[in-house]
Design a protein around this motif. Structure first.
Motif, PDB file in Angstrom:
ATOM      1  N   LEU A  29       0.829  -1.201   0.000  1.00 48.57           N
ATOM      2  CA  LEU A  29       0.000   0.000   0.000  1.00 48.57           C
ATOM      3  C   LEU A  29       0.867   1.258   0.000  1.00 48.57           C
ATOM      4  CD1 LEU A  29      -2.832  -0.958   2.511  1.00 48.57           C
ATOM      5  CD2 LEU A  29      -3.058  -0.654   0.040  1.00 48.57           C
ATOM      6  N   ALA A  30       1.963   1.194   0.739  1.00 53.62           N
ATOM      7  CA  ALA A  30       2.855   2.354   0.815  1.00 53.62           C
ATOM      8  C   ALA A  30       3.438   2.678  -0.557  1.00 53.62           C
ATOM      9  CB  ALA A  30       3.965   2.088   1.816  1.00 53.62           C
ATOM     10  N   GLN A  31       3.622   1.613  -1.381  1.00 59.29           N
ATOM     11  CA  GLN A  31       4.217   1.823  -2.697  1.00 59.29           C
ATOM     12  C   GLN A  31       3.179   2.088  -3.782  1.00 59.29           C
ATOM     13  OE1 GLN A  31       7.549   2.088  -3.128  1.00 59.29           O
ATOM     14  NE2 GLN A  31       7.556   1.958  -0.901  1.00 59.29           N
ATOM     15  N   ALA A  32       1.878   2.033  -3.415  1.00 60.05           N
ATOM     16  CA  ALA A  32       0.832   2.258  -4.407  1.00 60.05           C
ATOM     17  C   ALA A  32       0.986   3.674  -4.974  1.00 60.05           C
ATOM     18  CB  ALA A  32      -0.539   2.103  -3.767  1.00 60.05           C
ATOM     19  N   PRO A  33       0.914   3.824  -6.298  1.00 67.39           N
ATOM     20  CA  PRO A  33       1.138   5.146  -6.895  1.00 67.39           C
ATOM     21  C   PRO A  33       0.033   6.140  -6.568  1.00 67.39           C
ATOM     22  CG  PRO A  33       0.368   3.577  -8.555  1.00 67.39           C
ATOM     23  CD  PRO A  33       0.626   2.797  -7.308  1.00 67.39           C
ATOM     24  N   ALA A  34       0.414   7.397  -6.455  1.00 67.50           N
ATOM     25  CA  ALA A  34      -0.556   8.493  -6.320  1.00 67.50           C
ATOM     26  C   ALA A  34      -0.712   9.117  -7.704  1.00 67.50           C
ATOM     27  CB  ALA A  34      -0.029   9.520  -5.329  1.00 67.50           C
ATOM     28  N   SER A  59       6.640  13.419 -12.173  1.00 67.91           N
ATOM     29  CA  SER A  59       6.370  11.996 -11.946  1.00 67.91           C
ATOM     30  C   SER A  59       7.614  11.286 -11.430  1.00 67.91           C
ATOM     31  CB  SER A  59       5.908  11.329 -13.246  1.00 67.91           C
ATOM     32  OG  SER A  59       4.619  11.776 -13.625  1.00 67.91           O
ATOM     33  N   ALA A  60       7.389  10.208 -10.711  1.00 69.03           N
ATOM     34  CA  ALA A  60       8.506   9.433 -10.165  1.00 69.03           C
ATOM     35  C   ALA A  60       9.421   8.916 -11.269  1.00 69.03           C
ATOM     36  CB  ALA A  60       7.964   8.259  -9.350  1.00 69.03           C
ATOM     37  N   THR A  61       8.833   8.508 -12.392  1.00 68.44           N
ATOM     38  CA  THR A  61       9.643   7.962 -13.490  1.00 68.44           C
ATOM     39  C   THR A  61      10.551   9.009 -14.123  1.00 68.44           C
ATOM     40  OG1 THR A  61       7.778   8.372 -14.978  1.00 68.44           O
ATOM     41  CG2 THR A  61       7.998   6.143 -14.094  1.00 68.44           C
ATOM     42  N   GLY A  62      10.239  10.291 -13.935  1.00 68.07           N
ATOM     43  CA  GLY A  62      11.067  11.364 -14.478  1.00 68.07           C
ATOM     44  C   GLY A  62      11.997  11.966 -13.449  1.00 68.07           C
ATOM     45  N   GLY A  63      12.106  11.308 -12.290  1.00 67.01           N
ATOM     46  CA  GLY A  63      12.974  11.807 -11.231  1.00 67.01           C
ATOM     47  C   GLY A  63      12.291  12.801 -10.325  1.00 67.01           C
ATOM     48  N   GLY A  67       6.647   7.828  -6.055  1.00 66.92           N
ATOM     49  CA  GLY A  67       5.327   7.224  -6.061  1.00 66.92           C
ATOM     50  C   GLY A  67       4.271   7.985  -6.845  1.00 66.92           C
ATOM     51  N   LEU A  68       4.644   9.115  -7.470  1.00 67.22           N
ATOM     52  CA  LEU A  68       3.652   9.944  -8.174  1.00 67.22           C
ATOM     53  C   LEU A  68       3.588   9.595  -9.661  1.00 67.22           C
ATOM     54  CD1 LEU A  68       1.693  12.386  -7.674  1.00 67.22           C
ATOM     55  CD2 LEU A  68       3.482  13.815  -8.653  1.00 67.22           C
ATOM     56  N   VAL A  69       2.365   9.466 -10.149  1.00 65.44           N
ATOM     57  CA  VAL A  69       2.124   9.304 -11.586  1.00 65.44           C
ATOM     58  C   VAL A  69       1.279  10.502 -12.029  1.00 65.44           C
ATOM     59  CG1 VAL A  69       1.087   7.886 -13.402  1.00 65.44           C
ATOM     60  CG2 VAL A  69       2.168   6.791 -11.422  1.00 65.44           C
ATOM     61  N   ALA A  70       1.895  11.435 -12.739  1.00 66.95           N
ATOM     62  CA  ALA A  70       1.188  12.624 -13.221  1.00 66.95           C
ATOM     63  C   ALA A  70       0.915  12.479 -14.713  1.00 66.95           C
ATOM     64  CB  ALA A  70       2.016  13.883 -12.955  1.00 66.95           C
ATOM     65  N   THR A  71      -0.229  12.948 -15.141  1.00 62.89           N
ATOM     66  CA  THR A  71      -0.594  12.875 -16.559  1.00 62.89           C
ATOM     67  C   THR A  71      -1.205  14.186 -17.011  1.00 62.89           C
ATOM     68  OG1 THR A  71      -2.756  11.931 -15.965  1.00 62.89           O
ATOM     69  CG2 THR A  71      -1.014  10.386 -16.561  1.00 62.89           C
ATOM     70  N   ALA A  72      -0.935  14.558 -18.258  1.00 60.43           N
ATOM     71  CA  ALA A  72      -1.577  15.721 -18.874  1.00 60.43           C
ATOM     72  C   ALA A  72      -2.840  15.253 -19.584  1.00 60.43           C
ATOM     73  CB  ALA A  72      -0.623  16.387 -19.866  1.00 60.43           C
ATOM     74  N   VAL A  73      -3.944  15.904 -19.293  1.00 52.85           N
ATOM     75  CA  VAL A  73      -5.241  15.512 -19.846  1.00 52.85           C
ATOM     76  C   VAL A  73      -5.739  16.610 -20.784  1.00 52.85           C
ATOM     77  CG1 VAL A  73      -7.620  14.872 -19.272  1.00 52.85           C
ATOM     78  CG2 VAL A  73      -5.758  14.237 -17.730  1.00 52.85           C
ATOM     79  N   SER A  74      -6.076  16.260 -22.008  1.00 51.07           N
ATOM     80  CA  SER A  74      -6.642  17.227 -22.948  1.00 51.07           C
ATOM     81  C   SER A  74      -8.009  17.690 -22.452  1.00 51.07           C
ATOM     82  CB  SER A  74      -6.773  16.578 -24.325  1.00 51.07           C
ATOM     83  OG  SER A  74      -7.421  17.451 -25.229  1.00 51.07           O
ATOM     84  N   SER A 272      -3.354  17.476  -0.584  1.00 51.13           N
ATOM     85  CA  SER A 272      -2.428  17.389   0.549  1.00 51.13           C
ATOM     86  C   SER A 272      -1.326  18.440   0.468  1.00 51.13           C
ATOM     87  CB  SER A 272      -1.808  15.988   0.566  1.00 51.13           C
ATOM     88  OG  SER A 272      -0.516  15.987   1.113  1.00 51.13           O
ATOM     89  N   ASP A 273      -1.063  19.100   1.595  1.00 49.55           N
ATOM     90  CA  ASP A 273       0.013  20.095   1.658  1.00 49.55           C
ATOM     91  C   ASP A 273       1.363  19.473   1.306  1.00 49.55           C
ATOM     92  OD1 ASP A 273      -2.041  21.652   2.579  1.00 49.55           O
ATOM     93  OD2 ASP A 273      -1.101  22.180   4.490  1.00 49.55           O
ATOM     94  N   GLU A 274       1.620  18.288   1.851  1.00 48.72           N
ATOM     95  CA  GLU A 274       2.901  17.624   1.606  1.00 48.72           C
ATOM     96  C   GLU A 274       3.056  17.264   0.128  1.00 48.72           C
ATOM     97  OE1 GLU A 274       5.536  13.751   3.125  1.00 48.72           O
ATOM     98  OE2 GLU A 274       3.436  13.966   3.733  1.00 48.72           O
ATOM     99  N   LEU A 275       1.987  16.756  -0.473  1.00 43.34           N
ATOM    100  CA  LEU A 275       2.051  16.370  -1.888  1.00 43.34           C
ATOM    101  C   LEU A 275       2.345  17.584  -2.760  1.00 43.34           C
ATOM    102  CD1 LEU A 275       1.715  14.381  -4.216  1.00 43.34           C
ATOM    103  CD2 LEU A 275      -0.754  14.856  -4.151  1.00 43.34           C
ATOM    104  N   VAL A 276       1.604  18.670  -2.545  1.00 44.83           N
ATOM    105  CA  VAL A 276       1.798  19.860  -3.376  1.00 44.83           C
ATOM    106  C   VAL A 276       3.181  20.457  -3.143  1.00 44.83           C
ATOM    107  CG1 VAL A 276       0.967  22.204  -3.872  1.00 44.83           C
ATOM    108  CG2 VAL A 276      -0.671  20.340  -3.557  1.00 44.83           C
ATOM    109  N   TYR A 277       3.653  20.456  -1.910  1.00 44.66           N
ATOM    110  CA  TYR A 277       5.013  20.934  -1.619  1.00 44.66           C
ATOM    111  C   TYR A 277       6.034  20.144  -2.433  1.00 44.66           C
ATOM    112  CZ  TYR A 277       9.351  21.884   0.923  1.00 44.66           C
ATOM    113  OH  TYR A 277      10.633  22.232   1.246  1.00 44.66           O
ATOM    114  N   ASN A 278       5.902  18.824  -2.432  1.00 45.00           N
ATOM    115  CA  ASN A 278       6.854  17.977  -3.160  1.00 45.00           C
ATOM    116  C   ASN A 278       6.737  18.157  -4.674  1.00 45.00           C
ATOM    117  OD1 ASN A 278       8.079  16.831  -0.893  1.00 45.00           O
ATOM    118  ND2 ASN A 278       6.519  15.242  -0.717  1.00 45.00           N
ATOM    119  N   ILE A 279       5.526  18.384  -5.159  1.00 44.82           N
ATOM    120  CA  ILE A 279       5.323  18.629  -6.586  1.00 44.82           C
ATOM    121  C   ILE A 279       6.011  19.932  -7.003  1.00 44.82           C
ATOM    122  CG2 ILE A 279       3.545  19.356  -8.255  1.00 44.82           C
ATOM    123  CD1 ILE A 279       1.737  17.171  -7.045  1.00 44.82           C
TER     124      ILE A 279
END
Length: 330
Positions: A29-34, A59-63, A67-74, A272-279
């Motif tokens: 669960l800890a490793q489940a992507p956000a 995103s995590a894959t881009g360094g 655990g984050l998976v970000a996508t651009a949505v049209s 989440s404050d922590e998530l946005v800070y890290n983003i």
């Protein structure tokens, strides 16, 4: 070995096995992507490719964020993105700074629709310049010269139309003082070329292809939005900023002072404050800088120093914390 002893050992082993299984599930669960979606615009515009670059860098894959998976949505752009963020079907989206302000305050395009008070800013990205395009022989040298002229203010429901009304008002005009038409930029450019229109408003990053083609084929004038009227306008509307279209951006058009709104990245206060800070931290990393500089023409304009400019809605607390640490927000 007595049966009681066997039971006791079995219970301990069972507890260890159960504990190990539980730890395994917790670890999984800890490793489940956000997931973090970014609402952009049409695939042919600027928002979509820029959104793709940013999604890759955070995103995590881009360094980026672990655990984050970000996508651009049209999407259909600013208004649609803000509505989706408010409704929870998007975690974030791009918007013009003026549209974000109107949404937060329940004014402009959002008049009578209620305030979207959970809207929060992540960052200003790049300027979207207000172009006032006129024919070479129109005699229009100032916004005040639009009086009595055939002018397209853009289509009903557009942010450009609201901006055009504000600009006219700063120079003592209303749309009743001009022969107003309400056309999209494409048809407006066609009518300008055909001599059926004297001028039109367009909001977007320069150079824009349609105006470049018009300048080359027919010749144009860019009308400055400057002087005391513009200064007053800038003091009254925080979402506007000074801008300049450099000489040669369009054929035979000199340097032209104007104003701009900003392309901004917005989210909900519920994130989440922590998530946005890290983003935000990932967005302004050295790794992200390299991708932005080489990935798109607008990427070089996306800088930490400009990240807090022209923001007329509250920052998300996670973003605000980062900008205060970096000294770009007092």
């Amino acid at each position: 070995m007595t049966s009681k002893r066997r039971l006791a050992i079995g219970a301990v082993l069972g507890a260890i096995t159960l504990g190990t299984a539980t730890l395994g599930i917790t670890g999984a669960l800890a490793q489940a992507p956000a997931f973090f979606r970014i609402g952009t615009g049409g695939t042919a515009g600027t928002y979509y490719p820029v959104g793709g670059l940013i999604a890759n860098t955070i995103s995590a894959t881009g360094g980026g964020v672990q655990g984050l998976v970000a996508t651009a949505v049209s999407s259909n752009g600013s208004v649609a993105n803000i509505s989706a963020v408010n409704g929870g079907s998007l975690e974030s989206g791009f918007s013009q700074s003026d549209v974000a302000y109107w949404a937060y305050t329940g004014t402009g395009l959002f008049e009578g629709k209620g305030k979207i008070e959970n809207l929060r800013a992540i960052a200003t990205l790049y300027p979207e310049t207000i172009h006032l395009v006129a024919t070479k022989n129109s005699g229009i040298k100032s916004v005040a010269d639009l009086k009595g002229k055939r002018v397209s203010l853009d289509e009903p429901g557009s942010g450009t139309l609201v901006d055009a009304r504000i600009v006219l008002g700063a120079y003592g005009l209303t749309e009743k003082d001009v022969k107003a038409e309400y056309l999209k930029p494409g048809p407006a450019g066609d009518r300008l070329r055909d001599g059926a229109l004297d001028a039109y408003f367009f909001v977007g990053g320069y150079p824009t292809g349609a105006i470049s083609e018009l300048a080359t084929s027919s010749g144009i004038t860019l009308v400055p939005i400057a002087g005391p009227q513009a200064e007053k306008l800038l003091s009254e509307y925080q979402f506007f900023a000074k801008d300049t279209v450099p000489a040669g951006t369009y054929r035979d058009v000199p340097e032209t002072p104007t104003i701009s709104v900003n392309a901004q990245w917005v989210t909900s206060a519920k994130q989440s404050d922590e998530l946005v800070y890290n983003i935000v931290k990932a967005l302004w990393s050295d790794n992200s800088r390299a991708v932005l500089d080489t990935g798109h023409a607008k990427g070089k304009l996306i800088t930490l120093n400009n990240a807090t400019n022209g923001v007329a809605i509250p920052f998300h607390p996670g973003a605000e914390k980062f900008y205060r640490e970096k000294g770009v927000l007092q």
